[in-house]
Design a protein around this motif. Structure first.
Motif, mmCIF file in Angstrom:
data_model
loop_
_atom_site.group_PDB
_atom_site.id
_atom_site.type_symbol
_atom_site.label_atom_id
_atom_site.label_comp_id
_atom_site.label_asym_id
_atom_site.label_seq_id
_atom_site.Cartn_x
_atom_site.Cartn_y
_atom_site.Cartn_z
ATOM 1 N N TYR A 59 2.626 -4.657 7.254
ATOM 2 C CA TYR A 59 1.079 -4.589 6.695
ATOM 3 C C TYR A 59 0.149 -3.991 6.898
ATOM 4 C CZ TYR A 59 -1.764 -6.028 10.791
ATOM 5 O OH TYR A 59 -2.114 -6.667 12.270
ATOM 6 N N PHE A 60 -0.155 -3.046 6.103
ATOM 7 C CA PHE A 60 -1.124 -1.805 6.373
ATOM 8 C C PHE A 60 -2.733 -2.249 6.352
ATOM 9 C CE2 PHE A 60 2.487 -0.111 4.319
ATOM 10 C CZ PHE A 60 2.489 1.535 4.980
ATOM 11 N N TYR A 61 -3.283 -1.760 6.867
ATOM 12 C CA TYR A 61 -4.858 -2.126 7.473
ATOM 13 C C TYR A 61 -5.563 -0.952 7.394
ATOM 14 C CZ TYR A 61 -4.341 -1.568 12.347
ATOM 15 O OH TYR A 61 -3.563 -0.827 12.950
ATOM 16 N N PRO A 62 -7.135 -0.734 7.309
ATOM 17 C CA PRO A 62 -7.931 -0.369 6.959
ATOM 18 C C PRO A 62 -7.917 0.643 8.569
ATOM 19 C CG PRO A 62 -8.589 -1.973 5.270
ATOM 20 C CD PRO A 62 -7.243 -2.281 6.384
ATOM 21 N N ILE A 93 0.063 -1.126 10.039
ATOM 22 C CA ILE A 93 0.195 0.374 10.228
ATOM 23 C C ILE A 93 -1.084 0.916 9.616
ATOM 24 C CG2 ILE A 93 1.184 2.710 9.020
ATOM 25 C CD1 ILE A 93 3.387 1.761 8.882
ATOM 26 N N SER A 94 -2.099 1.472 10.330
ATOM 27 C CA SER A 94 -3.355 2.579 9.715
ATOM 28 C C SER A 94 -3.220 3.666 9.827
ATOM 29 C CB SER A 94 -4.553 1.577 10.419
ATOM 30 O OG SER A 94 -5.280 2.515 11.674
ATOM 31 N N VAL A 95 -4.145 4.673 9.467
ATOM 32 C CA VAL A 95 -4.016 6.089 9.535
ATOM 33 C C VAL A 95 -4.531 6.487 10.938
ATOM 34 C CG1 VAL A 95 -4.504 6.436 7.167
ATOM 35 C CG2 VAL A 95 -6.668 6.580 8.504
ATOM 36 N N HIS A 127 2.096 3.437 -1.783
ATOM 37 C CA HIS A 127 1.087 3.760 -2.621
ATOM 38 C C HIS A 127 0.211 3.003 -1.995
ATOM 39 C CE1 HIS A 127 4.095 5.307 -5.505
ATOM 40 N NE2 HIS A 127 4.331 4.982 -5.121
ATOM 41 N N SER A 128 0.010 2.943 -0.664
ATOM 42 C CA SER A 128 -1.316 1.601 0.200
ATOM 43 C C SER A 128 -2.667 3.084 0.712
ATOM 44 C CB SER A 128 -0.248 0.744 0.941
ATOM 45 O OG SER A 128 0.528 0.072 0.547
ATOM 46 N N LEU A 129 -2.868 4.345 -0.150
ATOM 47 C CA LEU A 129 -3.560 4.734 0.810
ATOM 48 C C LEU A 129 -4.560 5.409 -0.112
ATOM 49 C CD1 LEU A 129 -4.019 7.144 2.817
ATOM 50 C CD2 LEU A 129 -3.616 8.916 1.496
ATOM 51 N N ILE A 130 -6.457 5.108 0.598
ATOM 52 C CA ILE A 130 -7.290 5.490 -0.226
ATOM 53 C C ILE A 130 -7.015 6.767 0.370
ATOM 54 C CG2 ILE A 130 -9.429 5.018 -0.538
ATOM 55 C CD1 ILE A 130 -8.946 1.841 -0.099
ATOM 56 N N ASN A 131 -7.795 7.820 -0.327
ATOM 57 C CA ASN A 131 -7.479 9.507 -0.085
ATOM 58 C C ASN A 131 -9.206 9.552 -1.071
ATOM 59 O OD1 ASN A 131 -7.940 12.052 0.415
ATOM 60 N ND2 ASN A 131 -5.940 12.644 0.053
ATOM 61 N N LEU A 132 -10.226 9.464 0.079
ATOM 62 C CA LEU A 132 -11.804 10.451 -0.413
ATOM 63 C C LEU A 132 -11.682 11.720 -0.117
ATOM 64 C CD1 LEU A 132 -13.086 7.353 0.073
ATOM 65 C CD2 LEU A 132 -12.041 7.739 -2.107
ATOM 66 N N GLY A 133 -10.650 12.670 -0.359
ATOM 67 C CA GLY A 133 -10.868 14.164 -0.025
ATOM 68 C C GLY A 133 -10.379 13.912 1.992
ATOM 69 N N ILE A 134 -11.847 14.186 2.672
ATOM 70 C CA ILE A 134 -11.594 14.377 4.149
ATOM 71 C C ILE A 134 -11.745 13.209 4.755
ATOM 72 C CG2 ILE A 134 -12.904 16.322 3.742
ATOM 73 C CD1 ILE A 134 -15.372 14.819 5.080
ATOM 74 N N ARG A 139 -4.575 0.520 2.459
ATOM 75 C CA ARG A 139 -4.916 -0.600 1.799
ATOM 76 C C ARG A 139 -4.520 -1.919 2.487
ATOM 77 N NH1 ARG A 139 -6.709 0.258 -3.599
ATOM 78 N NH2 ARG A 139 -6.550 3.044 -4.297
ATOM 79 N N ARG A 140 -5.452 -2.746 2.495
ATOM 80 C CA ARG A 140 -4.880 -3.728 2.931
ATOM 81 C C ARG A 140 -4.055 -4.403 2.388
ATOM 82 N NH1 ARG A 140 -7.309 -5.868 6.616
ATOM 83 N NH2 ARG A 140 -9.458 -5.337 5.760
ATOM 84 N N ASN A 141 -2.453 -3.885 2.061
ATOM 85 C CA ASN A 141 -1.579 -4.238 1.609
ATOM 86 C C ASN A 141 -0.203 -4.331 2.533
ATOM 87 O OD1 ASN A 141 -2.330 -3.917 -0.939
ATOM 88 N ND2 ASN A 141 -1.694 -1.550 -1.439
#
Length: 177
Positions: A59-62, A93-95, A127-134, A139-141
């Motif tokens: 699971y991916f989480y923010p 998994i998160s960043v 396909h679980s990334l929200i990329n707003l530049g910096i 994503r919660r997938n």
């Protein structure tokens, strides 16, 4: 002042178009799960191959230690024994980095690996990334991966409170079939 409103409106529309167009990407049930090689909160490296022959709830989480992410992690923690009884393991998994994961795991007694995807490469592969530049976050997938490494179920925008229960229910159905 009017030109500033126009510029901001154009920027907002462009951002919304970009965000929603990238949001449609996803993996598919039946395809091989993308490989990963990431470090957990204890400094141990994990790969997809480590789980060959086992079911895996990936699971991916923010973000560590936020209300929704804490709820999701604690429900997986509380269902960990039932998942283990079904032959499944759990990975979050998160960043966030490994230090953040270590603090989060210790605070909530999380007994499963939290992998640090600081480069955001694995979240992007799933396909679980929200990329707003910096600013980037996952994503919660959630992906239920079968013992052969194939994606068995996908939970997009998973419910923090219900995700582990959904995984357990689906795992029981898949094993009964």
């Amino acid at each position: 002042m009017e030109w500033l409103t126009i510029i901001l409106s154009v920027f907002a529309l462009g951002f919304m178009f970009w965000f929603f167009s990238t949001n449609k990407k996803s993996l598919e049930v039946g395809q091989s799960a993308p490989d990963f090689k990431l470090t957990d909160q204890h400094g141990k490296i994990h790969t997809l191959a480590d789980f060959h022959g086992k079911w895996l709830a990936l699971y991916f989480y923010p973000k560590d230690d936020t209300p929704g992410c804490t709820k999701q992690a604690c429900t997986f923690r509380d269902g960990l024994q039932e998942l283990a009884d079904l032959g499944a393991e759990v990975i979050g998994i998160s960043v966030d980095d490994t230090n953040s994961h270590a603090d989060f795991a210790k605070k909530y007694h999380l007994q499963f690996p939290l992998l640090a995807d600081t480069a955001a490469e694995i979240a992007a592969r799933y396909h679980s990334l929200i990329n707003l530049g910096i600013v980037k976050f996952a994503r919660r997938n959630t992906f239920l991966i079968d013992p052969q490494g194939k994606i068995a179920r996908i939970y997009l925008s998973a419910s923090a409170a219900q995700n582990s229960k959904e995984v357990i229910k689906d795992l029981k159905q898949l094993q009964a079939a």
